[in-house]
Every structure is written in C-alpha cells, then in structure tokens.
Design a protein around this motif. Structure first.
Motif, PDB file in Angstrom:
ATOM      1  N   PRO A 120       0.951  -1.000  -0.086  1.00 37.23           N
ATOM      2  CA  PRO A 120       0.167   0.225   0.235  1.00 37.23           C
ATOM      3  C   PRO A 120       1.196   1.149  -0.267  1.00 37.23           C
ATOM      4  CG  PRO A 120      -0.298  -1.041   2.069  1.00 37.23           C
ATOM      5  CD  PRO A 120       0.899  -2.200   1.022  1.00 37.23           C
ATOM      6  N   ALA A 121       0.483   2.051  -0.942  1.00 33.86           N
ATOM      7  CA  ALA A 121       1.716   3.377  -0.850  1.00 33.86           C
ATOM      8  C   ALA A 121       0.738   4.435  -1.688  1.00 33.86           C
ATOM      9  CB  ALA A 121       2.721   3.152  -1.616  1.00 33.86           C
ATOM     10  N   ALA A 142      11.407 -13.020   2.254  1.00 37.30           N
ATOM     11  CA  ALA A 142      10.664 -12.010   3.523  1.00 37.30           C
ATOM     12  C   ALA A 142      11.814 -11.815   4.670  1.00 37.30           C
ATOM     13  CB  ALA A 142       9.636 -12.752   4.220  1.00 37.30           C
ATOM     14  N   GLU A 181      19.494  10.624  11.324  1.00 37.52           N
ATOM     15  CA  GLU A 181      19.078  10.043  12.277  1.00 37.52           C
ATOM     16  C   GLU A 181      18.053  10.990  13.163  1.00 37.52           C
ATOM     17  OE1 GLU A 181      23.075  11.433  14.204  1.00 37.52           O
ATOM     18  OE2 GLU A 181      23.774   9.720  12.952  1.00 37.52           O
ATOM     19  N   HIS A 182      17.491  11.846  12.923  1.00 37.86           N
ATOM     20  CA  HIS A 182      16.182  11.838  13.523  1.00 37.86           C
ATOM     21  C   HIS A 182      14.610  10.934  13.161  1.00 37.86           C
ATOM     22  CE1 HIS A 182      15.597  13.607   9.686  1.00 37.86           C
ATOM     23  NE2 HIS A 182      14.835  14.296   9.377  1.00 37.86           N
ATOM     24  N   HIS A 183      14.918   9.671  12.287  1.00 38.08           N
ATOM     25  CA  HIS A 183      13.607   9.339  11.582  1.00 38.08           C
ATOM     26  C   HIS A 183      14.536   8.011  11.721  1.00 38.08           C
ATOM     27  CE1 HIS A 183      11.769   6.310   9.119  1.00 38.08           C
ATOM     28  NE2 HIS A 183      10.506   7.180   9.434  1.00 38.08           N
ATOM     29  N   LEU A 184      15.727   7.657  11.604  1.00 44.50           N
ATOM     30  CA  LEU A 184      15.850   5.792  11.783  1.00 44.50           C
ATOM     31  C   LEU A 184      16.132   5.333  13.256  1.00 44.50           C
ATOM     32  CD1 LEU A 184      17.362   4.017   9.247  1.00 44.50           C
ATOM     33  CD2 LEU A 184      19.475   4.990  10.243  1.00 44.50           C
ATOM     34  N   THR A 185      15.669   4.258  13.200  1.00 44.40           N
ATOM     35  CA  THR A 185      15.475   4.212  15.501  1.00 44.40           C
ATOM     36  C   THR A 185      17.457   3.507  15.072  1.00 44.40           C
ATOM     37  OG1 THR A 185      15.550   1.427  14.433  1.00 44.40           O
ATOM     38  CG2 THR A 185      13.387   3.077  14.790  1.00 44.40           C
ATOM     39  N   VAL A 186      17.868   2.968  16.726  1.00 44.13           N
ATOM     40  CA  VAL A 186      18.896   2.759  17.105  1.00 44.13           C
ATOM     41  C   VAL A 186      19.293   1.290  16.526  1.00 44.13           C
ATOM     42  CG1 VAL A 186      19.961   2.513  18.943  1.00 44.13           C
ATOM     43  CG2 VAL A 186      18.956   4.340  18.835  1.00 44.13           C
ATOM     44  N   ALA A 187      17.666   0.189  16.454  1.00 46.24           N
ATOM     45  CA  ALA A 187      18.489  -1.226  16.379  1.00 46.24           C
ATOM     46  C   ALA A 187      18.838  -1.235  14.614  1.00 46.24           C
ATOM     47  CB  ALA A 187      16.977  -1.728  16.799  1.00 46.24           C
ATOM     48  N   HIS A 229      19.902   1.178  13.064  1.00 48.94           N
ATOM     49  CA  HIS A 229      21.110   1.779  12.794  1.00 48.94           C
ATOM     50  C   HIS A 229      22.345   1.219  13.004  1.00 48.94           C
ATOM     51  CE1 HIS A 229      24.124   4.982  13.729  1.00 48.94           C
ATOM     52  NE2 HIS A 229      23.888   5.526  12.419  1.00 48.94           N
ATOM     53  N   ARG A 230      22.167   0.414  13.843  1.00 50.28           N
ATOM     54  CA  ARG A 230      23.425  -0.655  14.205  1.00 50.28           C
ATOM     55  C   ARG A 230      23.711  -2.070  13.268  1.00 50.28           C
ATOM     56  NH1 ARG A 230      22.320  -1.234  20.286  1.00 50.28           N
ATOM     57  NH2 ARG A 230      23.464  -0.017  19.959  1.00 50.28           N
ATOM     58  N   GLU A 244      15.318   0.141  21.469  1.00 47.49           N
ATOM     59  CA  GLU A 244      16.275   0.365  20.715  1.00 47.49           C
ATOM     60  C   GLU A 244      15.490   0.365  19.339  1.00 47.49           C
ATOM     61  OE1 GLU A 244      19.645  -1.414  20.903  1.00 47.49           O
ATOM     62  OE2 GLU A 244      20.776  -0.050  22.514  1.00 47.49           O
ATOM     63  N   LEU A 263      13.330   3.975  19.504  1.00 45.84           N
ATOM     64  CA  LEU A 263      13.633   5.478  20.027  1.00 45.84           C
ATOM     65  C   LEU A 263      14.797   5.486  18.518  1.00 45.84           C
ATOM     66  CD1 LEU A 263      13.491   6.784  22.094  1.00 45.84           C
ATOM     67  CD2 LEU A 263      15.792   5.938  22.794  1.00 45.84           C
ATOM     68  N   ALA A 311      18.093  10.612  17.117  1.00 42.14           N
ATOM     69  CA  ALA A 311      19.130  11.225  17.808  1.00 42.14           C
ATOM     70  C   ALA A 311      18.132  11.571  18.582  1.00 42.14           C
ATOM     71  CB  ALA A 311      18.268  12.372  16.765  1.00 42.14           C
TER      72      ALA A 311
END
Lengths: 368, 368
Positions: free
Chosen positions: A64-65, A81, A105-111, A113-114, B105, B108, B111
């Motif tokens: 859906p978009a 998947a 970085e204001h949208h990507l989660t820490v998980a 990013h890791r 994580e 969050l 940022a």
C-alpha cells in the motif's frame, strides 16, 4: 513529473556532497515520497554515489502506498521476506564504492542503525539531519496547486455541513460526515483526524470527537483538511449554535479573530517565524490569556500536515515566498469552551498581492 | 483498572532487573498505553528505580490520547515547550540514583538516543528489546472482552452493508460507509484503514479503496475492524456480485476457504507459529499458488492491529492460550482479482472448546 523528482534528488545530492557524503539513505516516508514520487510501505531511498535506488521489501504495486514511483528510478526488491531495506541499502551503497552514508538520525531507530553498522562496518554513517525537510519547505506551483484544490474541497465539505441541522448530533458523527464529504468532493482522504468540538470541548487543539451532542448556545469548533495528491491542508472555524451568541462568546471570538488576523498580516517573505507567532500571540497575551496558549500558532503544511516551519516563540528562521503555513491561534477556557480560527495561506511577496488565502470559508461569527 | 497497570509494570520491572537494569524507558506509544493506561501524545513512561513516572510535554488532558492514565501513576510535566520527554526521563532516572537505563532501541531514534547520552553521559543505555511487546502477547480476559466487543461491532457493520445495494457504488464510498457504521455501533473508530476491493482489486491485502465501482460478476473483498477501548480486531470476507458466481470464482473461493480452515484448525496452545502458517500456506501452494503469496498468513492483534506473534514461515515460537490472532490467507490473480478470508480468533485449550472465533459473519460464498 519524472524530471521534478530527478531535480529534487540532484539538489539533495549536491547538499550531501557539499557536506562530505557521497551517498544518503532516506527512510522517512514523506521524504521518500518527495524524492521518489511514492513511498511504498517499508521502502527506503538510496541516493547513491553512482545510481539512486528505491529499495523495497516487495514489488511496489503489492505494497500500500500513495502516489506512483518515479519511473526513471530503478527499484531494488529484497530477495526473501523479513529483510530490512535500510540494511540492504547500506550494502548497496558500499557496493557502489562509497565509504560514507548520510542517514536520517531523527527517523532511523537505534536498532536499524546498529544493524546497518554490523552488516557494513566499513561504511561510515553520518547524519543527514533535516536536509530533505528543508528542501520541502518552499513549494513549487504544482505542489501549491494540490494544496489549493485540497483547500477548496475542505471549504466545500465545511460549507455543506453548515447547511445541515446540527443540534442533537454528536461530535463523532459530524466528524465522520465531514470526512465522507471530503472524499465525495475528490479528496484522497482526510489530511488528519477531523476535530469537531462542542460546548466545553470547543477551542481545544486536535480535540478527538466524543459522543457529546451539539446543544443550543454551544460554541462549535471544527478543524478539518483534505489530502489531495498527497498534499494536506487545514481549515478551522468556530461557530455558535442558536440565534444569539452570548456577550462572552462575541468578545472571545473577536479577540481570537484579531489574533489570527495579526498573524496573517505578518506573512511575508523575510518575516521571522517567531515574529509571526508573536504578532498573533501578543493579542491574546495582552487580553490576559497568556496561560495555556498552545506552543505554536501555526506551522508549515505539505506532504505532512505538520511540517517545517514552526511558527513558535523559539523558532529560528525566516519565511520565504511559496511557503504554505497555517495561522491558527485559539483560546480554550476549561469548562466553558473556546474559539479557534485556522487558515492555510501561501506566503507571497507584496508585489504578487501578499499572502494567498487558500481556505476561503468566511471568518464572520456565524450563528447556526 | 489501576492494579492491572501496576501489575504489568511490576512484571516489566522484574524482567529488567533480571537482565541487570534498574530502570527502563518506554517510548513506543502502544507500550506506554499498555503499562500506563494511556499514551498522551509525545509522552514516555519511566519505569524508575524508586518510582514510575509518566513524562509528558504538557498536561495529559491537553494532549490528544486514547484511554486514561492510571491515576496511581505520577505525571511529570516538562517545564516549557520544545523539550524531549525521553531526555527528561533519562535525567529523572539518573536523579533516582540509577546507573543504567534500558531503552526501546527498535523505537527510539538515533537522534533521541544521542541527546539522552549527551545530557546524562554517566547513565549507561542498554536495550530493552521487545520486552513489553512480549508481555502484551498473552491477553487477560478484560482485554479479550474488548476484542470480542470490537468483533461484534465489525460483524454488525459488515452485516448491514450486505443488506444494502452495492452495484454502482465505489470502493471509497463503501469503505467510508463501513467506518461510519463501526462508529454508529460504538467503536472508538476503525482499527485500520478499511479495505474494500472490487473486481481486479479483490483479494489484495491492505488494498487502498479507489473510485472503481462495484460491477455485476465482481468479486468484492472487504477487510475492516473496530477499535474498542483501544483494542483492535479484524475481519475479512469475499463476496460475489450477481446471481451466479463463475466456476473459477467458486474454485478459488473453496481453495482459500480450505486454506483458512486449515490454519484455524491448527490454533492450539503449543502449536508453532510456523506450523499454523504452513497449514494454511500448503493448501494454496499445492494448488499452484506458491508465487505471490503474502509473507504471513496471520498475526497477533491487541492495542495494535499488527502485533506479535507473526504467523509466517520463518517465525520462531509457539502459541499460548489467550493469544488472539488473525488467520487470513488470500490469493490475488493479477488482472482478475481474488479472495481473502480473515478471522480474529483467540487461542484456547481443547478442554475449553478450542479456538474462540470472535468474528462470526458467515464464510459461505454469498452472492449479493
């Protein structure tokens, strides 16, 4: 339209390169849509060193978009998947020979990013910040045209509601009725949950409709908007139910109207965000309503209903031409109700006639 | 209700302490609501070393939120606008004498995480992972009762639609009509955007309604759900428009029905998630529809419409009693349309009568 998206991506690429990154990963859906024409669910956009790629977990048509992806943009579909498109995009960025990737970085989660760091450890992840949001602030005439049509639709839906019988109907039903009318008139859907607030609820920002019924003597405040081709506008009006408003209602309405007009009159290229806010706010302040005012008196609109700039006391920056914003001061008196008046306008230079009002429903205090 | 929330927080605190953290910061809204009774916009919940605090940017009553905050829980309101409640909560955690704080994580952003680290550098941030999501999987009878009422509401809305004239109406209007009926019957609102798909669109998962009109001979597939006191259920049915379905329509319907029944019959405490998925999937596989099947055939429901567990080929874990899940296989043939059948059921032991079907609308192929 394809050239528009390509031009936007080129502008972003130039900004990235100027700040030392050859590639960028866009994950925030409204930003993906702005640069790629559509944001299929869970997709991300790689602004690559050699090629841009829309990275999706499945064929875009199956997800859906809103909108359609730019046909000039190649799509990369994850095999199997359960994969994370952000991780796959980091891998693709490294495969294009990049050594750094700017991420939101204001949208990507820490998980996430890791996970990206662990899959492509040699890729340096930097912060893109709000670069795409900044590109989105000034609209082109095509975007403004979508907002204008959306505002017309909202005006029509509101106008029809005013002709119907309101007393005895619940906030919830009036809100649903307005949303149905938005779609009747060609909206993709409501721009945000329609707020209908009666009596003691009136004047509250982003009020969630309840089962309270409209009564004689109530203030009725309504805030709605249409989404048209992805663009979202906003209109808010307050009415009084019955033949003759009480004196306090007239006084409060006149005050909020004066505040809203003061804000609107400040809209010009070069005006500081905080000065627009202050113009509206000080009218309410000086009447003794400093307490409990909302933190902003307006904001940008576009692919999201609440985007940059913020018209707020601590906001930094100045308006440009072709920036659409709301001006929406309000006062809510606990237990009694209140008034909100909200327009969407486009900042235009004086030579072009000044601010363009998109939401043209009357701001007289109507007794319904 | 207050004891329920306190007991949930105690369970979480025990899990945190077992993994070496004295405190946890809950930022994902559905998790905040689960533990605090409500999640006012932008609020976070601190499960503190000495005291739990709901940290909000303004008075909870001024922020749109579903539910009511647990009255036994103290609220901390940020002084001034523009602050980040996650940063404030980290500061409060340090003030309670904690040296580590477990964060979500997977929710969050990078940022916010960075801002927390820079404000309270001596606080070690660890990963709480999906601990709250795991607590949420098994529901108590109060939660199941909300799902049951929501399912009744969805059944009623769907039943009324079936009695009306459908030919000539658009997908968009039918979807809006269903959403209005959900609210008429007491729902807080739709549980997710209602999907109405006709003709070649039928059978697509999460189809966004278009302006296509219902025609004689179409498949019509509908997927809707009610939110009731925050809990979200789901029902999907496929119908045929006109007096006599074509042979291919009957065959496809029977096949998807058989797949859905196979999935439902596997629901029992101790059944592996992947075995439920496989039971449904292999019926479709063996009929030659292995290509293009969705990545899952069911999922948990609760405060969110799509929560753990996932009934998918690679899912790890086993069902427990009192876990509500959907079973929703479907086949979509590009250009022709397809069939989806979707129920919400609660896993119950054999001794209690086996799985409890919440969505009771008939699954016969109705010709409308």
């Amino acid at each position: 339209m394809s050239e528009v998206y390509a031009a936007r991506r080129t502008r972003l690429r130039e900004r990235c390169q100027a700040s030392g990154s050859a590639a960028a990963l866009i994950s925030r859906p409204a930003n993906v849509r702005y640069l790629a024409g559509a944001a299929p669910q869970d997709s991300v956009l790689l602004i690559g060193k050699s090629e841009d790629l829309l990275v999706c977990v499945g064929p875009p048509g199956d997800r859906p978009a809103e909108g359609r992806p730019d046909e000039a943009l190649r799509t990369h579909i994850l095999p199997g998947a359960g994969g994370d498109p952000a991780v796959a995009a980091a891998d693709l960025a490294a495969g294009q020979g990049g050594d750094s990737l700017a991420v939101e970085e204001h949208h990507l989660t820490v998980a996430r990013h890791r996970a990206m760091r662990s899959v492509v450890p040699r890729l340096r992840l930097t912060d893109l910040g709000g670069a795409v949001e900044q590109l989105r602030v000034v609209k082109d005439e095509e975007e403004i045209s979508c907002l204008r049509i959306g505002a017309e639709i909202a005006d029509q839906a509101l106008g029809e509601l005013l002709e119907s019988i309101l007393v005895g109907r619940t906030e919830r039903h009036l809100a649903l009725e307005l949303e149905r009318r938005l779609v009747d008139h060609g909206a993709d859907g409501p721009a945000f949950p329609t707020a209908v607030a009666t009596g003691p609820n009136s004047g509250r920002r982003a009020h969630r409709p309840t089962d309270r019924r409209v009564e004689e003597g109530d203030f009725l405040s309504v805030c709605l908007g249409a989404t048209y081709r992805g663009y979202r506008c906003e209109i808010g009006r307050t009415f009084v139910i019955g033949t003759s408003p009480a004196d306090w209602q007239i006084d409060l309405y006149d005050l909020v109207f004066a505040a809203q007009r003061a804000g609107r009159e400040m809209l010009a290229p070069g005006a500081a965000y905080r000065d627009v806010d202050r113009a509206a706010r000080q009218v309410l302040d000086s009447a003794g309503y400093a307490e409990g005012l909302p933190s902003l008196t307006g904001h940008g609109v576009g692919l999201e209903i609440d985007e940059d700039p913020q018209l707020a006391p601590a906001a930094m920056g100045k308006l440009d031409a072709c920036v659409p914003v709301t001006v929406e001061p309000g006062v809510h008196l606990p237990g009694r109700g209140g008034v909100r008046i909200d327009d969407t306008l486009v900042v235009r230079p004086e030579a072009d006639g000044g601010p363009e009002l998109l939401t043209i429903t009357t701001k007289e205090l109507l007794a319904l």
